[in-house]
Design an enzyme around this catalytic site. Structure first.
Site, PDB file in Angstrom:
ATOM      1  CD1 TRP A 234      -2.709   1.249   0.697  1.00 22.51           C
ATOM      2  CD2 TRP A 234      -1.178   2.302   1.876  1.00 22.51           C
ATOM      3  NE1 TRP A 234      -3.139   2.379   1.263  1.00 22.51           N
ATOM      4  CE2 TRP A 234      -2.575   3.531   1.670  1.00 22.51           C
ATOM      5  CE3 TRP A 234      -0.615   2.667   2.515  1.00 22.51           C
ATOM      6  CZ2 TRP A 234      -2.427   4.918   2.194  1.00 22.51           C
ATOM      7  CZ3 TRP A 234      -0.477   3.668   3.559  1.00 22.51           C
ATOM      8  CH2 TRP A 234      -0.986   5.227   2.832  1.00 22.51           C
ATOM      9  CG  HIS A 235       3.670   2.751   3.356  1.00 22.23           C
ATOM     10  ND1 HIS A 235       2.542   1.330   4.063  1.00 22.23           N
ATOM     11  CD2 HIS A 235       3.275   3.369   3.821  1.00 22.23           C
ATOM     12  CE1 HIS A 235       2.590   2.285   5.495  1.00 22.23           C
ATOM     13  NE2 HIS A 235       3.186   3.370   5.483  1.00 22.23           N
ATOM     14  N   GLY A 236       3.765   1.906  -1.258  1.00 26.74           N
ATOM     15  CA  GLY A 236       4.660   1.655  -2.506  1.00 26.74           C
ATOM     16  C   GLY A 236       4.489   0.590  -3.415  1.00 26.74           C
TER      17      GLY A 236
END
Lengths: 479, 322
Positions: free
Chosen positions: A333-335
């Protein structure tokens, strides 16, 4: 629009004047004006992105109404919620993960170079990870039995409310919608709290995070920072350790700073947003870390991913597999990058080990074990940040090798841009955590009176105006 | 340190607390109708010229001679020292050098705005051999709206900071390195240094006649890589009938750029004017100060004016005059 920019200063004054004009918040006109301003705030960077947020909003508004309409038909309800999730995740997937997917696919399958370049070049609309999760959670909540709102204005306000639009906190509909038409007159105590939070947020962002960011990454496209030196092969351990210590402080202050500004702004406008950070570097276990770091994301993942997968009601083995899966997805989700997945995997492994070995039982009983596990957890958290910050595994590998060599030649701090300033401002992080520790322990000295709060805020304000770094973008904007 | 810095800021004359003046206390006025903010650590001139904000391209359109290059050309080719020489032959000059500049942006500007100078004088310190800088690449990706916000936002932020720090001391300016702040004249391209004027350390090195073997090998590789960019630039100048005069401004550091330039000239037969002087002064040995720029121009400009092709240009200029 970036909170740490001049244009936001002007925008903020406009918002403040409108709030003073509409002293009783909650009217439809007031909400409509805030929606309009929120869309201007969002479209400031790239006006076309407004259509994306509108698309996501329209899909979930009507999906929720349709679910309510077909309440008696479980199959239809399930189909509608599936369509909503696919649409939201499709949007997120297309803009965020296409490049990553193509990059990995092109290593095994030859792709037309023009197509591959075009797909890799898709630009990530700012804040899409946050508002799609928020929008999706509303539809899922309605599917689970909550009442949908029948006002499109309320729903778009919930999605687009500018303080939390681009980097959270991720707000749940049932915590926000009821606030919209609640009449909230301007109260001095609320405004003071709002300004206090904003000042603290700007201090964390502009003074701590930006000064550290300058030292770590340089000031502009052509300059370099400590991180760049630290990832050079055979670089001195001193620089590697500076990088390892500085980045966790930067990302905490950057993100917690944003959240504080967002919460402060919401207070001024008559709304309340949830807290997102609670002294994460005090966490004595991995589980506690995720109760203190990006709290609204971890609770989102718990409620919409971990629990539907079975939660704690299934076998221990399955539970551990699910914990790991959730953390891997949390990392992703973060990257869109393997380094983020490894970051999630490190935390997932920590959580799995903690559960499987029943460490909580030991640490509850023995102070030495508690302290020992605290050190292990924090060391692993620092270690994991290396992958989070690195663009490639090789970069992380070189940094770790340099740090592990443990040679500490003398380096002249003044030779590295802004390192001196970074090493001054980083003390704000342990001080904040010490304050939280004393507060949690019920200690008297850090339960400030209003006067003490005013003095501290005044000091932070002057420090911010005097010692601000170069106002870079918030790190979480890119997620 | 904080107390000392604050005290110094409020009482700038006290001998015990003598700290460096910050860019906010330089006493220079705001950029006016004749100047624009070129640099605040990051170069805004790229943005200004690409989009012609403040009509910065107008003077380049009218100029007969464009002075091009990187930051050493910004410091070295100062209009107050080259224009008196150009006045003798009736030409108007304009300094269109950029911090970190290469030939890429000038080439784009000449094509995009259809500039027709009679001559370009280039500080060929790898100028013709390099590809796009990071700033140029960033501009390529940015929308006009984004570039507008970046440029005018940075300029407005500078004005706000200047006013803010009349009230609140800029303590951060006393830690670590300072940022360059430069205005440029819209009419001549002359730099006006708010902070970053050279402090006058000796530029002691002069290049020897031959590069050593390692530099030669490196130059061979660089020339092979940069052949296309160099040829493209020169071809466009030829197509437009623009006379190219190359020189290399002295630098205290790596002289590879000088040897590369000489090799390139040997290969393509362009005019090269050598102008390197002993005892020039500059910041950290580079970025020469005003006095050194004056000496450089007094050495370089007569050599350029003496070139037969430049004399021919001057003749043409006089012929076309009413």
């Amino acid at each position: 629009m970036n909170f740490a920019s001049l244009e936001f200063g002007v925008f903020f004054l406009v918002v403040l004047v409108i709030r003073l004009f509409y002293r009783q918040s909650g009217s439809r006109v007031f909400v409509s004006i805030l929606v309009l301003l929120s869309l201007v705030f969002y479209g400031w960077e790239e006006p076309s992105y407004v259509f994306l947020i509108l698309l996501s909003t329209v899909i979930d508004f009507f999906a929720a109404l349709a679910i309510e309409k077909y309440r008696s038909s479980p199959r239809t309800r399930r189909a509608i919620v599936t369509i909503s999730c696919v649409a939201n995740l499709g949007l997120l997937g297309f803009f965020k993960y296409t490049g990553f997917f193509v990059q990995n696919l092109s290593t095994v399958l030859p792709l037309e170079p023009g197509i591959a370049t075009a797909l890799r070049g898709i630009v990530l609309p700012i804040g899409i990870s946050f508002y799609t999760f928020q929008s999706m959670s509303y539809t899922i909540d309605v599917y689970r039995g909550e009442k949908p709102t029948r006002s499109f204005l309320d729903f778009i306000f919930y999605i687009s409310f500018f303080p939390q639009l681009v980097a959270g906190p991720i707000v749940r509909a049932h915590n926000f919608l009821y606030q919209i038409h609640r009449v909230r007159s301007i109260r001095l105590v609320v405004w003071l709290e709002g300004f206090r939070l904003m000042i603290l947020g700007f201090f964390l962002k502009l003074v701590v995070a930006d000064n550290i960011g300058y030292a770590l990454s340089g000031i502009n496209l052509q300059s370099v920072g400590i991180w760049d030196y630290a990832v050079q092969p055979d670089g001195p351990s001193t620089l590697a350790w500076y990088a390892i210590i500085l980045f966790p402080a930067q990302i905490f202050c950057d993100f917690a700073g944003y959240t504080n500004i967002a919460r402060g702004l919401a207070y001024l406008l008559g709304f309340r947003l949830p807290i997102n950070f609670n002294a994460p570097y005090l966490a004595g276990s991995f589980s506690e870390f995720w109760h203190r770091w990006h709290i609204t994301l971890s609770t989102w993942l718990r409620d919409y991913l971990y629990i539907p997968l079975g939660g704690n009601r299934i076998s221990k083995g399955r539970t551990l597999v699910n914990v790991m899966a959730v953390m891997l997805l949390g990392g992703l989700w973060h990257g869109a990058g393997w380094t983020f997945i490894v970051w999630g995997a490190i935390h997932g492994t920590g959580l799995v080990v903690e559960r499987a070995a029943g460490i909580a039982r030991v640490t509850e009983r023995w102070l030495a074990a508690r302290l020992g596990w605290f050190l292990v957890v924090q060391a692993v958290v620092l270690f994991a940040w290396i992958f989070f910050r690195s663009s490639r595994f090789a970069e992380a590998g070189v940094l770790i090798t340099n740090a592990a060599r443990l040679d500490f030649p003398h380096i002249e701090i003044a030779d590295y841009p802004n390192l001196q300033a970074a090493l001054i401002v980083i003390w704000a992080v342990p001080l904040l955590h010490l304050r939280a520790l004393l507060r949690e322990a019920g200690g008297r000295p850090f339960r400030e009176t209003r006067i003490e709060q005013a003095i501290v805020s005044g000091f932070l304000l002057i420090a911010t105006l005097s010692f601000y770094g170069e106002g870079g973008e918030f790190i979480y904007f890119q997620f | 340190m904080t107390v000392l810095a604050t005290a110094r800021w409020y009482d700038r004359t006290h001998p015990l607390l003598r700290l460096e003046r910050t860019e906010y206390q330089a006493g220079l006025p705001d950029p006016s109708a004749d100047t624009y903010l070129d640099s605040r650590g990051t170069s805004l001139a790229y943005n200004a010229f690409t989009h012609d904000w403040n009509h910065v391209v107008d003077a380049a359109r009218k100029a007969d001679v464009l002075f091009l290059g990187n930051s050493r050309a910004v410091y070295g080719f100062r209009p107050q020292y080259f224009q008196p020489w150009l006045d003798r032959i009736g030409l108007r000059g304009f300094n269109m050098a950029f911090f970190g500049g290469t030939g890429q942006l000038p080439l784009w500007l000449i094509r995009h705005y259809d500039l027709h100078p009679k001559m370009v004088v280039i500080n060929d310190d790898r100028f013709l051999l390099l590809g796009k800088t990071e700033w140029e690449q960033a501009l390529d990706k940015e929308s006009t709206w984004g570039a507008f916000k970046d440029y005018y936002g940075s300029a407005a932020a500078w004005l706000v900071q200047k006013r803010l720090h009349r009230i609140v001391p800029p303590l951060r300016a006393y830690t670590g390195r300072r940022r360059l702040v430069v205005y440029r004249s819209i009419g001549t391209g002359a730099p006006i240094f708010v902070f970053g004027e050279s402090e006058g350390k000796p530029m002691t090195r002069l290049p020897s006649a031959q590069a050593d073997q390692a530099v030669k090998a490196w130059i061979d590789q660089a020339l092979a890589r940069g052949r296309r960019t160099s040829a493209e630039f020169l071809r466009e100048m030829d197509r437009r009938g623009i006379l190219v005069v190359l020189t290399v401004i002295q630098d205290n550091g790596d002289f590879a750029g000088y040897y590369m330039s000489r090799r390139l000239n040997e290969r393509n037969g362009r005019i090269y004017v050598h102008a390197m002087l002993p005892n020039l002064m500059g910041q950290a040995g580079s970025h020469m100060d005003a006095e050194s720029s004056k000496r450089l121009m007094e050495d370089l400009m007569p050599k350029i004016l003496a070139l037969p092709r430049v004399q021919a240009l001057a003749g043409k200029q006089q012929e076309t005059r009413p």
